[in-house]
Design an enzyme around this catalytic site. Sequence first.
Site, short mmCIF file in Angstrom:
data_model
loop_
_atom_site.label_atom_id
_atom_site.label_comp_id
_atom_site.label_asym_id
_atom_site.label_seq_id
_atom_site.Cartn_x
_atom_site.Cartn_y
_atom_site.Cartn_z
N ASP A 18 -7.93 -6.16 9.86
CA ASP A 18 -9.27 -5.58 9.80
C ASP A 18 -10.36 -6.64 9.70
OD1 ASP A 18 -8.36 -6.21 7.27
OD2 ASP A 18 -9.00 -4.34 6.34
N LYS A 48 0.81 -1.23 0.00
CA LYS A 48 0.00 0.00 0.00
C LYS A 48 0.84 1.28 0.00
CE LYS A 48 -3.34 -2.54 2.80
NZ LYS A 48 -4.13 -2.58 4.04
#
Length: 497
Positions: free
Chosen positions: A238, A203
């Site tokens: 997450d 990312k």
Amino acid sequence: MSLITFAASPLVITPTVRSFTFSPPLRRSNNTVMSAVRSETTSTCPVLTMFKKDCATPTPFLRDVANAIADDMQAGLAVHGGGDLEMILTYVDALPSGKEEGLFYALDLGGTNFRVRSVQLGGEEERVVATKSEQLSIPQKLMIGTSEELFGFIASKLADFVAKEEPGRFRLEQGRKREIGFTFSFPVNQTSIDSGTLIKWTKGFNVSGMEGKNVVACLNEAMEAHGLDMRVSALVNDGVGTLAGARYWDKDVMAGVILGTGTNACYVEQKHAIPKLQNKSSSGTTIINTEWGGFSKCLPRTIFDQEMDKDSLNPGEHLYEKMISGMYLGEIVRRVLLHMCQTSDLFGQAVPAKLETPLALKSQDLCKMQEDNTDDLSSVGSILYNIFEVKGDLKDRRRVMEVCDTVVKRGGRLAGAGIVAILERIERETKRLASGQRTVVAMDGALYEKYPQYRQYMQDALVELLGDELASHVQIKHTKDVSGLGAALLAATNSIY
């Protein structure tokens, strides 16, 4: 929270093996695009016809995909690196019960922003008494700086957040350290509930000196250096946070799925069914982080998928993610449209220069176009003009809609096959659905939330593969932004006190 219960529909399952035809690529020089003149208009578009054929996901094929994912799940549970799916042990052996009390925190680091949350828990009667959150941006230079700089910045902002707490709403018991659940959404080799070493940055992050380091130790050291009396009690991602947060409110939640820019899934597994646990305790349950984005077998990959993968930051990796997640759907559509422009009469005679721009088309653009129900598809026309500066006629707009629908249908149905593989894995050990017991999948992510066509295709696949009876006991719960609560709850369930 919104609740979606699957409606039953006719089901036919006949497992077969399906082969695919790949269209040959057409290589064009970027420098000559605007002056390119294409062949005469034809009544049909062979590229679109072939693409739709290659992307087809009939029920028998989806059954093969679900079975292949299930096989990889079993291989990954047997031994590290046994299959495409890593099947990572999370060491989350205790899920929230609702009895948790006290003040706990959550820190979510998974991109260019990080979020801090405080949660005051009041036990079964009061549940969440108070909560407060704050989102902060990470300066670009820290994303490629040192670990001391990154975690020092995070610790300083944590200290600021704690300093602004309202004493009347948030109460820390005397003699206790503040405990935090750390959501770290980068690849980690987890070694316990509160420790894990970074495998690699993704990312856009490339913080030096971190690979192989314990990320929890880095944060704990930074917090101590800033005089913050706080420790990490749980390290999660997450998906695990989503499952835990949803489970707090609903005891039938057995899986957590993220369908957004990226994708992942986790679920509750019986310890005795995990061979690689070896000599560790085999009683009870634990959460498995599948890392299902890495699945690669028997996928309906076209030449457009292959070329996009080759041009990506991680070629040859996360092939399933590149077919079902929000980051890639628009790019696949763009590549198909470009090829159609180069080989047919789409958008007139010249190939639009902006159609050559990678990642120019986003999944939200596809959604807006698919929601256009006007006779002349005016919204489609506006989006094409705003992004690519083309004025497509009605035939062009209809073709664009067909490409969008083909890509989104394939993505949604493949995601559905993955969820079925997880549900059937749970079913093998628990027989929940066969006994009529409700089984809930907690779902988060903007793609699922904001793209109704994708959502419907995913649901259709689930019903087709599970059958009417079993599907009637499955529920998908949209549990937006509960991963932070889940991380704080896991800090509570794994408290040192």
